[in-house]
Design a protein around this motif. Structure first.
Motif, PDB file in Angstrom:
ATOM      1  N   SER A  18       0.830  -1.195   0.000  1.00 27.82           N
ATOM      2  CA  SER A  18       0.000   0.000   0.000  1.00 27.82           C
ATOM      3  C   SER A  18       0.865   1.246   0.000  1.00 27.82           C
ATOM      4  O   SER A  18       1.958   1.261   0.575  1.00 27.82           O
ATOM      5  CB  SER A  18      -0.930   0.000   1.225  1.00 27.82           C
ATOM      6  OG  SER A  18      -0.178   0.003   2.408  1.00 27.82           O
ATOM      7  N   SER A  38      -3.465   4.229   0.664  1.00 27.88           N
ATOM      8  CA  SER A  38      -4.307   3.530  -0.309  1.00 27.88           C
ATOM      9  C   SER A  38      -3.598   2.298  -0.848  1.00 27.88           C
ATOM     10  O   SER A  38      -2.427   2.064  -0.568  1.00 27.88           O
ATOM     11  CB  SER A  38      -4.665   4.468  -1.456  1.00 27.88           C
ATOM     12  OG  SER A  38      -3.602   4.577  -2.363  1.00 27.88           O
ATOM     13  N   SER A  58      -3.773   9.479  -5.105  1.00 27.03           N
ATOM     14  CA  SER A  58      -3.127   8.185  -5.280  1.00 27.03           C
ATOM     15  C   SER A  58      -3.410   7.606  -6.662  1.00 27.03           C
ATOM     16  O   SER A  58      -4.330   8.039  -7.355  1.00 27.03           O
ATOM     17  CB  SER A  58      -3.573   7.216  -4.185  1.00 27.03           C
ATOM     18  OG  SER A  58      -4.966   7.067  -4.194  1.00 27.03           O
ATOM     19  N   LYS A  62      -8.028   7.811  -6.307  1.00 29.25           N
ATOM     20  CA  LYS A  62      -8.725   8.277  -5.110  1.00 29.25           C
ATOM     21  C   LYS A  62      -7.995   9.474  -4.522  1.00 29.25           C
ATOM     22  O   LYS A  62      -6.787   9.614  -4.665  1.00 29.25           O
ATOM     23  CB  LYS A  62      -8.819   7.162  -4.069  1.00 29.25           C
ATOM     24  CG  LYS A  62      -9.684   6.003  -4.511  1.00 29.25           C
ATOM     25  CD  LYS A  62      -9.762   4.955  -3.444  1.00 29.25           C
ATOM     26  CE  LYS A  62     -10.611   3.780  -3.931  1.00 29.25           C
ATOM     27  NZ  LYS A  62     -10.604   2.691  -2.950  1.00 29.25           N
ATOM     28  N   HIS A  64      -7.560  11.541  -0.820  1.00 28.00           N
ATOM     29  CA  HIS A  64      -7.732  11.371   0.622  1.00 28.00           C
ATOM     30  C   HIS A  64      -7.422  12.704   1.295  1.00 28.00           C
ATOM     31  O   HIS A  64      -6.465  13.383   0.922  1.00 28.00           O
ATOM     32  CB  HIS A  64      -6.789  10.294   1.152  1.00 28.00           C
ATOM     33  CG  HIS A  64      -6.898   9.001   0.389  1.00 28.00           C
ATOM     34  ND1 HIS A  64      -7.762   8.005   0.749  1.00 28.00           N
ATOM     35  CD2 HIS A  64      -6.271   8.575  -0.733  1.00 28.00           C
ATOM     36  CE1 HIS A  64      -7.657   7.005  -0.105  1.00 28.00           C
ATOM     37  NE2 HIS A  64      -6.750   7.326  -1.014  1.00 28.00           N
TER      38      HIS A  64
END
Length: 97
Positions: A18, A38, A58, A62, A64
C-alpha cells in the motif's frame, strides 16, 4: 507550518502493498510517522496552510483528506460528519517522538 517536517508519499507495484504518506524530521531525516493511504502509489501530497489539511492523491484514482477536527478549519470539515479514521496496519509511529 514551522518547517520541522517533510511530507512525501511512497510508490508501490500494483498488488504488492500500500502507498503511504511519510513524515520525516527535517533536521535528522528520520521517519517520524508513516501512515497507510491507499492500495496504490501516492502521487501527490499537498498541505493547505489556511485550512490546515493534507490532501493526498493516489494512483488508484482516489483522493484522501487528512485533518485534525480540533485544529482544521472549513475544507473537509464542512462536509464530514463521521468519526476519525481508525489506525491502518500500515501506520508506523516512531516511539522517540
Amino acid at each position: 507550518p514551522d518547517d520541522r517536517l517533510i511530507v512525501t508519499g511512497t510508490s508501490v507495484r500494483k498488488g504488492e502493498g500500500s502507498g503511504c504518506m511519510v513524515f520525516i524530521d527535517a533536521q535528522t531525516y528520520e521517519i517520524v510517522r508513516k501512515t497507510g493511504v491507499s492500495s496504490g502509489s501516492v502521487i501527490r501530497t499537498v498541505w493547505h496552510p489556511k485550512i490546515n489539511q493534507i490532501v493526498v492523491g493516489s494512483s488508484d484514482a482516489k483522493t484522501h483528506i487528512f485533518f485534525d477536527p480540533t485544529m482544521s478549519e472549513r475544507g473537509a470539515l464542512m462536509c464530514v460528519a463521521r468519526q476519525p479514521r481508525k489506525p491502518d496496519p500500515a501506520d508506523f509511529t516512531n516511539a522517540m517522538v
